[in-house]
Each structure stands twice: as C-alpha cells, then as structure tokens.
Design an enzyme around this catalytic site. Structure first.
Site, short mmCIF file in Angstrom:
data_model
loop_
_atom_site.label_atom_id
_atom_site.label_comp_id
_atom_site.label_asym_id
_atom_site.label_seq_id
_atom_site.Cartn_x
_atom_site.Cartn_y
_atom_site.Cartn_z
N ASP A 183 -5.28 -6.71 5.39
CA ASP A 183 -5.06 -5.19 5.48
C ASP A 183 -5.33 -4.53 6.96
O ASP A 183 -6.40 -4.56 7.07
CB ASP A 183 -5.76 -4.53 4.36
CG ASP A 183 -5.28 -2.92 3.95
OD1 ASP A 183 -4.17 -2.84 4.23
OD2 ASP A 183 -6.01 -2.62 3.44
N ASP A 191 -4.56 3.21 -1.54
CA ASP A 191 -6.36 3.37 -0.70
C ASP A 191 -6.85 4.53 -1.06
O ASP A 191 -6.20 5.63 -0.88
CB ASP A 191 -5.65 3.59 0.62
CG ASP A 191 -5.10 2.12 1.08
OD1 ASP A 191 -5.92 1.35 1.41
OD2 ASP A 191 -4.09 2.80 1.03
N SER A 220 0.49 -1.35 0.10
CA SER A 220 0.20 -0.07 -0.18
C SER A 220 0.85 1.06 -0.03
O SER A 220 1.63 1.21 0.69
CB SER A 220 -0.80 0.07 0.98
OG SER A 220 -1.17 0.90 1.35
N HIS A 225 -0.97 -1.39 -3.85
CA HIS A 225 -2.78 -1.09 -3.06
C HIS A 225 -2.84 -0.40 -3.30
O HIS A 225 -1.81 1.27 -2.38
CB HIS A 225 -2.49 -2.01 -1.76
CG HIS A 225 -3.64 -1.84 -1.29
ND1 HIS A 225 -4.43 -2.93 -0.99
CD2 HIS A 225 -4.00 -1.42 -0.40
CE1 HIS A 225 -5.52 -2.70 -0.74
NE2 HIS A 225 -5.31 -1.34 0.70
N MET A 230 -10.34 -6.93 7.38
CA MET A 230 -9.40 -5.72 7.81
C MET A 230 -8.73 -5.97 9.39
O MET A 230 -9.87 -6.38 9.68
CB MET A 230 -10.10 -4.60 8.04
CG MET A 230 -10.67 -4.00 6.76
SD MET A 230 -9.51 -3.07 5.25
CE MET A 230 -8.40 -2.29 6.97
N MET A 254 -9.86 7.24 0.05
CA MET A 254 -10.40 7.75 1.57
C MET A 254 -11.13 9.14 1.35
O MET A 254 -10.74 9.60 0.57
CB MET A 254 -9.60 7.78 2.65
CG MET A 254 -8.63 6.37 2.69
SD MET A 254 -7.91 6.47 3.87
CE MET A 254 -6.70 5.27 4.07
N HIS A 292 -8.31 -0.18 -3.47
CA HIS A 292 -9.51 0.02 -1.81
C HIS A 292 -10.07 0.77 -1.83
O HIS A 292 -9.70 2.08 -1.25
CB HIS A 292 -8.25 -0.52 -0.91
CG HIS A 292 -9.08 -0.43 0.67
ND1 HIS A 292 -8.36 -0.82 1.77
CD2 HIS A 292 -10.24 -1.08 1.22
CE1 HIS A 292 -8.99 -1.09 2.90
NE2 HIS A 292 -10.14 -0.99 2.49
N MET A 348 -12.62 3.42 0.53
CA MET A 348 -13.20 3.67 1.61
C MET A 348 -13.65 4.43 1.79
O MET A 348 -13.66 5.52 2.02
CB MET A 348 -11.97 3.54 2.85
CG MET A 348 -11.02 1.83 2.97
SD MET A 348 -9.30 2.34 3.84
CE MET A 348 -8.58 2.73 2.73
C1 DX5 Z 1 -5.36 1.79 6.23
C2 DX5 Z 1 -5.57 1.05 5.14
C3 DX5 Z 1 -4.01 0.36 4.61
C4 DX5 Z 1 -2.61 1.08 5.38
C5 DX5 Z 1 -2.35 -0.67 6.28
O1 DX5 Z 1 -7.00 1.59 6.10
O2 DX5 Z 1 -6.79 0.59 3.88
O3 DX5 Z 1 -4.06 -0.65 3.33
O4 DX5 Z 1 -1.55 1.90 4.60
O5 DX5 Z 1 -1.47 0.47 6.45
P1 DX5 Z 1 0.35 -0.30 7.38
O6 DX5 Z 1 0.67 -1.90 6.76
O7 DX5 Z 1 1.07 0.44 8.07
O8 DX5 Z 1 -0.61 -0.86 8.48
ZN ZN Z 2 -5.94 -0.91 2.27
#
Ligand code: DX5
Ligand code: ZN
Length: 238
Positions: free
Chosen positions: A190, A50, A25, A48, A152, A52, A81, A83
């Site tokens: 994740d 993210d 990610s 990956h 998650m 948001m 991903h 969110m």
């Molecule tokens: C958090 C994200 C993850 C995040 C994970 O909500 O969905 O993808 O980047 O980060 P680490 O691996 O640092 O927990």
């Molecule tokens: Zn993620």
C-alpha cells in the site's frame, strides 16, 4: 531425482502464492460520493477503505458509520485499513458490520494475536500492517495468526507519495517467512503503487496491490485495476 533447494523453494512459493488481487483505495476519490466512486471499480477484487483518526497518523478520514453505510451500496469485499489508535476497541466493530478484511497496525493493539483471533472468530479476514520502520522480526508469533500482512510502501497517512523501494527487501522477507510457514497468507502493499512499481512489488512477493491515486486520478479506474493486475501477473510469471 533430488530437487535443488532453489527449485523446491520456487515450487512451494508457486503453490502457496495466491492469485494477484487489486484493491483500489478511495482515499483520493470524491469522498462526497463514495458509493458512486466505488461503483466505478466493478472489476476490483475489493475496495480499500482507509480509516484514519489523526492520532495514529496525521490525517483524518471516516469511521465505522460511513463504512457501515457503504456496506449496503456495494457487493465488493471491503478491505478496511485502520490507521487508528486503540485498534482493540474499534477493529472488531468493522468485522461485525461485515467487512471481509480488517487490517490493524501492530503498534495500535495491546495484544495483536488476541485481536487477530477475535477478528477471525467474527468471520473477517485479519491483517496486520507494518509501517516502513516497523520490523517483521518483532512480531513473528503474530504472522501465523493473520490472513494477510500489509507492508506499507509509504509512511501511512496520505495518498500520492512515492513508493519506497527500500521496502522491497521487507516484502521478500515477509514472503520467505510465510513460505516457511507453508500458509496461505497474503501480502498486501500500500502506497505508491503505479504501473512502474507494481511489477517490482509482485516480484518481491506481494500479491495484493492497493492503488489509490493511480486508480482514482484516472478517468477510468476500472481499466487501471485491470492493467495493474496484468502487470503484476506478468511480473510473477516472468
Ligand atoms: C495511505 C493509504 C493508502 C493510500 C495510497 O496511508 O493507506 O491506501 O490511499 O495512495 P497511493 O496509491 O496514492 O499511494
Ligand atoms: Zn491504505
């Protein structure tokens, strides 16, 4: 010769279980130079991304236009991903711009089964994400409609949080449900995936590992990708 239920389950699980994959990610990478950050992980199975919106989670990152721009800068499969609220409105656009995998959170869709079908019809893999408190049992009909479940292992929103070991049982449950269907459905984890947690998640049945801070807080993220993959592989072969 009659096989025991256990050995049957084990052999089926081996048959159905797909290869181990690592999907770094970029959340904790340098977001001002995303294309070159992605170029640091040529050995990854996917990248990956993210997305948001500060509604579904209390953080905001980037959206469709940024992901679309990145499309031209990498040949790695894009594992998006989402969110965000209103996944029905936004998720298909990510499939349309060529993201190989589009993950939405089940609560963010009015009709998750219909959304999964739309994403697949657009040529993307469809994935359903479950926050730590969201129960798999409440979405059973959805499971056979997706290509991947994202379990998650932290509360979504931020990188760098500790892995929730209480999610191991949920991963096991997801693996059992998938094995019972006899389908090639991946399980992604994740949150908090590092050298010390990847093996536990793999043993519980996960096969796709997102690594944010583990990869991008390192000087050599591609080396971390290879190490996580081999640790996970060793754990399932043990
Ligand atoms: C958090 C994200 C993850 C995040 C994970 O909500 O969905 O993808 O980047 O980060 P680490 O691996 O640092 O927990
Ligand atoms: Zn993620």
């Amino acid at each position: 010769m009659q096989c025991s239920a256990r050995s049957l389950a084990e052999s089926r699980s081996k048959l159905v279980r797909v290869e181990i994959r690592v999907s770094p990610s970029v959340l904790n990478a340098d977001l001002a130079t995303l294309a070159s950050e992605i170029a640091r992980i040529p050995g990854a199975d996917s990248v990956h991304l993210d997305v948001m919106d500060n509604h579904f989670v209390p953080n905001m990152t980037f959206g469709l236009p940024v992901v679309q721009s990145l499309r031209a800068h990498t040949t790695l499969p894009m594992d998006v991903h989402l969110m965000i609220d209103n996944a029905d409105r936004w998720a298909p656009g990510f499939a349309e711009i060529g993201c190989e995998s589009v993950t939405f959170h089940v609560e963010a869709s009015e009709n998750p089964v219909a959304l999964a079908r739309i994403l697949r019809a657009l040529g993307s893999r469809a994935a359903a994400a479950f926050k730590p408190e969201t129960r798999l049992e409440d979405y059973l009909p959805l499971i056979e409609e997706v290509d991947m479940l994202l379990i998650m292992t932290v509360e979504p929103g931020f990188g760098g949080q500790p892995f929730l070991t209480s999610m191991l049982r949920k991963i096991e449950k997801a693996r059992k449900l998938i094995d019972a269907l006899g389908k090639d459905i991946w399980i992604q984890v994740d949150g908090g995936i590092h050298d010390d947690t990847v093996a536990q998640a793999a043993q519980a049945g996960a096969n796709v590992f997102v690594a944010g801070s583990a990869a991008f807080y390192s000087n050599d993220p591609d080396k971390v990708v290879a190490r996580l993959r081999s640790l996970a592989q060793a754990a399932v072969e043990a």
